[in-house]
Design a protein around this motif. Sequence first.
Motif, mmCIF file in Angstrom:
data_model
loop_
_atom_site.group_PDB
_atom_site.id
_atom_site.type_symbol
_atom_site.label_atom_id
_atom_site.label_comp_id
_atom_site.label_asym_id
_atom_site.label_seq_id
_atom_site.Cartn_x
_atom_site.Cartn_y
_atom_site.Cartn_z
ATOM 1 N N GLN A 106 -17.603 -7.243 -36.644
ATOM 2 C CA GLN A 106 -16.192 -6.879 -36.805
ATOM 3 C C GLN A 106 -15.702 -5.995 -35.659
ATOM 4 O O GLN A 106 -14.548 -6.104 -35.227
ATOM 5 C CB GLN A 106 -15.978 -6.186 -38.157
ATOM 6 C CG GLN A 106 -16.110 -7.114 -39.341
ATOM 7 C CD GLN A 106 -15.231 -8.352 -39.210
ATOM 8 O OE1 GLN A 106 -14.041 -8.265 -38.857
ATOM 9 N NE2 GLN A 106 -15.808 -9.523 -39.466
ATOM 10 N N MET A 107 -16.568 -5.140 -35.135
ATOM 11 C CA MET A 107 -16.179 -4.308 -33.997
ATOM 12 C C MET A 107 -15.912 -5.179 -32.775
ATOM 13 O O MET A 107 -14.931 -4.983 -32.044
ATOM 14 C CB MET A 107 -17.254 -3.265 -33.700
ATOM 15 C CG MET A 107 -16.882 -2.320 -32.569
ATOM 16 S SD MET A 107 -18.058 -0.943 -32.362
ATOM 17 C CE MET A 107 -17.653 0.037 -33.803
ATOM 18 N N ASN A 149 -27.179 -11.588 -32.041
ATOM 19 C CA ASN A 149 -28.616 -11.343 -32.040
ATOM 20 C C ASN A 149 -28.907 -9.885 -31.710
ATOM 21 O O ASN A 149 -28.076 -9.173 -31.137
ATOM 22 C CB ASN A 149 -29.354 -12.269 -31.069
ATOM 23 C CG ASN A 149 -29.039 -12.015 -29.613
ATOM 24 O OD1 ASN A 149 -28.271 -12.741 -28.998
ATOM 25 N ND2 ASN A 149 -29.616 -10.975 -29.021
ATOM 26 N N GLN A 150 -30.067 -9.472 -32.108
ATOM 27 C CA GLN A 150 -30.591 -8.154 -31.777
ATOM 28 C C GLN A 150 -31.593 -8.328 -30.652
ATOM 29 O O GLN A 150 -32.430 -9.227 -30.689
ATOM 30 C CB GLN A 150 -31.285 -7.558 -33.003
ATOM 31 C CG GLN A 150 -31.986 -6.231 -32.778
ATOM 32 C CD GLN A 150 -32.788 -5.810 -34.006
ATOM 33 O OE1 GLN A 150 -33.151 -6.644 -34.829
ATOM 34 N NE2 GLN A 150 -33.056 -4.522 -34.123
ATOM 35 N N LEU A 190 -33.710 -11.590 -31.596
ATOM 36 C CA LEU A 190 -33.799 -12.010 -32.996
ATOM 37 C C LEU A 190 -32.407 -12.319 -33.529
ATOM 38 O O LEU A 190 -31.480 -11.516 -33.382
ATOM 39 C CB LEU A 190 -34.439 -10.904 -33.833
ATOM 40 C CG LEU A 190 -34.510 -11.124 -35.343
ATOM 41 C CD1 LEU A 190 -35.487 -12.261 -35.672
ATOM 42 C CD2 LEU A 190 -34.933 -9.834 -36.051
ATOM 43 N N SER A 191 -32.267 -13.473 -34.165
ATOM 44 C CA SER A 191 -31.003 -13.845 -34.796
ATOM 45 C C SER A 191 -30.825 -13.049 -36.082
ATOM 46 O O SER A 191 -31.603 -13.183 -37.030
ATOM 47 C CB SER A 191 -31.001 -15.347 -35.106
ATOM 48 O OG SER A 191 -29.916 -15.681 -35.956
ATOM 49 N N ILE A 192 -29.819 -12.181 -36.099
ATOM 50 C CA ILE A 192 -29.485 -11.418 -37.302
ATOM 51 C C ILE A 192 -27.970 -11.345 -37.425
ATOM 52 O O ILE A 192 -27.238 -11.684 -36.492
ATOM 53 C CB ILE A 192 -30.051 -9.977 -37.265
ATOM 54 C CG1 ILE A 192 -29.341 -9.152 -36.168
ATOM 55 C CG2 ILE A 192 -31.553 -9.965 -37.067
ATOM 56 C CD1 ILE A 192 -29.596 -7.671 -36.300
ATOM 57 N N ARG A 193 -27.507 -10.897 -38.582
ATOM 58 C CA ARG A 193 -26.063 -10.730 -38.772
ATOM 59 C C ARG A 193 -25.794 -9.331 -39.323
ATOM 60 O O ARG A 193 -26.297 -8.967 -40.379
ATOM 61 C CB ARG A 193 -25.511 -11.792 -39.719
ATOM 62 C CG ARG A 193 -23.995 -11.771 -39.816
ATOM 63 C CD ARG A 193 -23.462 -12.936 -40.628
ATOM 64 N NE ARG A 193 -22.012 -12.870 -40.707
ATOM 65 C CZ ARG A 193 -21.184 -13.431 -39.844
ATOM 66 N NH1 ARG A 193 -21.690 -14.124 -38.827
ATOM 67 N NH2 ARG A 193 -19.885 -13.325 -39.982
ATOM 68 N N ASP A 194 -25.010 -8.580 -38.582
ATOM 69 C CA ASP A 194 -24.611 -7.239 -38.982
ATOM 70 C C ASP A 194 -23.084 -7.208 -38.946
ATOM 71 O O ASP A 194 -22.477 -7.286 -37.876
ATOM 72 C CB ASP A 194 -25.202 -6.203 -38.021
ATOM 73 C CG ASP A 194 -24.913 -4.768 -38.431
ATOM 74 O OD1 ASP A 194 -23.752 -4.468 -38.775
ATOM 75 O OD2 ASP A 194 -25.842 -3.937 -38.391
ATOM 76 N N TYR A 211 -27.305 -4.854 -29.597
ATOM 77 C CA TYR A 211 -26.835 -6.050 -30.292
ATOM 78 C C TYR A 211 -25.832 -6.799 -29.420
ATOM 79 O O TYR A 211 -24.983 -6.185 -28.770
ATOM 80 C CB TYR A 211 -26.161 -5.677 -31.617
ATOM 81 C CG TYR A 211 -27.062 -4.873 -32.532
ATOM 82 C CD1 TYR A 211 -27.926 -5.494 -33.418
ATOM 83 C CD2 TYR A 211 -27.042 -3.475 -32.494
ATOM 84 C CE1 TYR A 211 -28.757 -4.760 -34.252
ATOM 85 C CE2 TYR A 211 -27.872 -2.731 -33.322
ATOM 86 C CZ TYR A 211 -28.719 -3.376 -34.202
ATOM 87 O OH TYR A 211 -29.545 -2.642 -35.005
ATOM 88 N N SER A 212 -25.935 -8.125 -29.430
ATOM 89 C CA SER A 212 -25.024 -8.971 -28.656
ATOM 90 C C SER A 212 -24.288 -9.913 -29.596
ATOM 91 O O SER A 212 -24.926 -10.632 -30.378
ATOM 92 C CB SER A 212 -25.801 -9.793 -27.620
ATOM 93 O OG SER A 212 -26.372 -8.957 -26.642
ATOM 94 N N VAL A 213 -22.970 -9.902 -29.518
ATOM 95 C CA VAL A 213 -22.141 -10.795 -30.327
ATOM 96 C C VAL A 213 -21.561 -11.868 -29.407
ATOM 97 O O VAL A 213 -20.903 -11.559 -28.413
ATOM 98 C CB VAL A 213 -20.995 -10.032 -31.025
ATOM 99 C CG1 VAL A 213 -20.151 -10.987 -31.861
ATOM 100 C CG2 VAL A 213 -21.565 -8.914 -31.892
ATOM 101 N N LYS A 214 -21.821 -13.137 -29.759
ATOM 102 C CA LYS A 214 -21.354 -14.270 -28.967
ATOM 103 C C LYS A 214 -20.178 -14.916 -29.688
ATOM 104 O O LYS A 214 -20.273 -15.219 -30.884
ATOM 105 C CB LYS A 214 -22.467 -15.302 -28.770
ATOM 106 C CG LYS A 214 -23.476 -14.936 -27.696
ATOM 107 C CD LYS A 214 -24.486 -13.921 -28.123
ATOM 108 C CE LYS A 214 -25.607 -13.828 -27.073
ATOM 109 N NZ LYS A 214 -26.622 -12.839 -27.421
#
Length: 392
Positions: A256-257, A230-231, A247-251, A212-215
């Motif tokens: 938060q991490m 995105n995943q 894939l655009s997703i929200r976890d 997972y990548s958080v931008k």
Amino acid sequence: MSHDTPVVVLDLSATGIGIVRSLAKEGIQVNAYDTKGKYEIGKTRHASCGICPNPVDEESALLEFLIQTAGKYRKKAVLFAGSDDYVYFISKNRYILANYYQFLLPEHDLVKAVLDKRLTYDLAVNSNVSCPKTFAIQDEKHLEQIINQITFPCILKPVFSSHFRTRIDHRLYKKAIVVEQAAQLRNEYHFYRPFGELLIQEDIPGHENCIYSVKTFFDDKMNLIGVWMNQKLHQFPPRFGSSALALSIRDEEVIQMALSFLQKIQFKGLAITEFKRDPRDGQLKFIEINPRIGLTQALSIACGVNLAYLYYLSLTGQNPKPVTRQKEGIKWVYLVRDFLSFRQKRKNGEMTFPAWLKSLSGKKVEALFAWDDPLPFIRSFVSHLRNLWRRS
């Protein structure tokens, strides 16, 4: 909103083109530069494009080039970097460049830390962020001293990824080398060590869709202005490469991490924070931070969080309203790389043609293709296939 401040983008890969297009569609004057080979492939009709000196081998020339280029604009242009090499160059020369351009980066020591994989590991450990066990190797004697502490399979990777990517030999154009046993590790270390410093890292099992990548974009006061994630679904090369299908997703756990880690180390500006969920215990393990906009910028626009535009508005004093929600279920594909990834997986018996076609289904955006600007896609496709032919 005012769009009369120009933009300079350093990079004409898919990352840079994503930045160019996302700003040009807002009516902003965009100028994009890269080294000769990348310019010839990536030049786009949405920007005034040109060739610039190499940020690694021609640092002084690039600095002079940017100073001269700044004289063309009535206002200080907003400066974007599309690769780690350009980020490091800007950060190192920040006090000179700040007289001519607008940009936002963390302190230089922090930029160096996230580009040096050894220091990045220390950042994570000191921030109590779970990450793969890592060994920085000093020399062959040191390798022999610790080899009994290493669990196989493991990963051998460069401390500075860009050191391998600048090499012509295709064996060096990779992010990591999977090592199955001690004898192989000795051989691989002996081959790769002359090209740059190396480290050994625990291999986190699991498929590419565990990544997972958080931008993010934090402003100068560490206010969160934009975030999305995105995943990864496919990478090129497979397992250890850059995104080919995402894939655009929200976890919320992942987001938060990432936010907590970045806030703790005061990482202002643009960032990509990557984690992999370990199937052995279900825990997220930190992989890396990149101090810039990512390859999937086209997906940033499609999911409603245009980080490049938020960055532009913030640096030009227009105080954009934070955007922290995203559209989910949209895919991003770098088609030529995804095809080459599938090709390799099929050869290894890991994917069939119907399965690959199914993975491309649904709403999606392409990394490079645009009806009003098709040539970067065509040139990139031809370049990738030509490189494949040369290697084979």
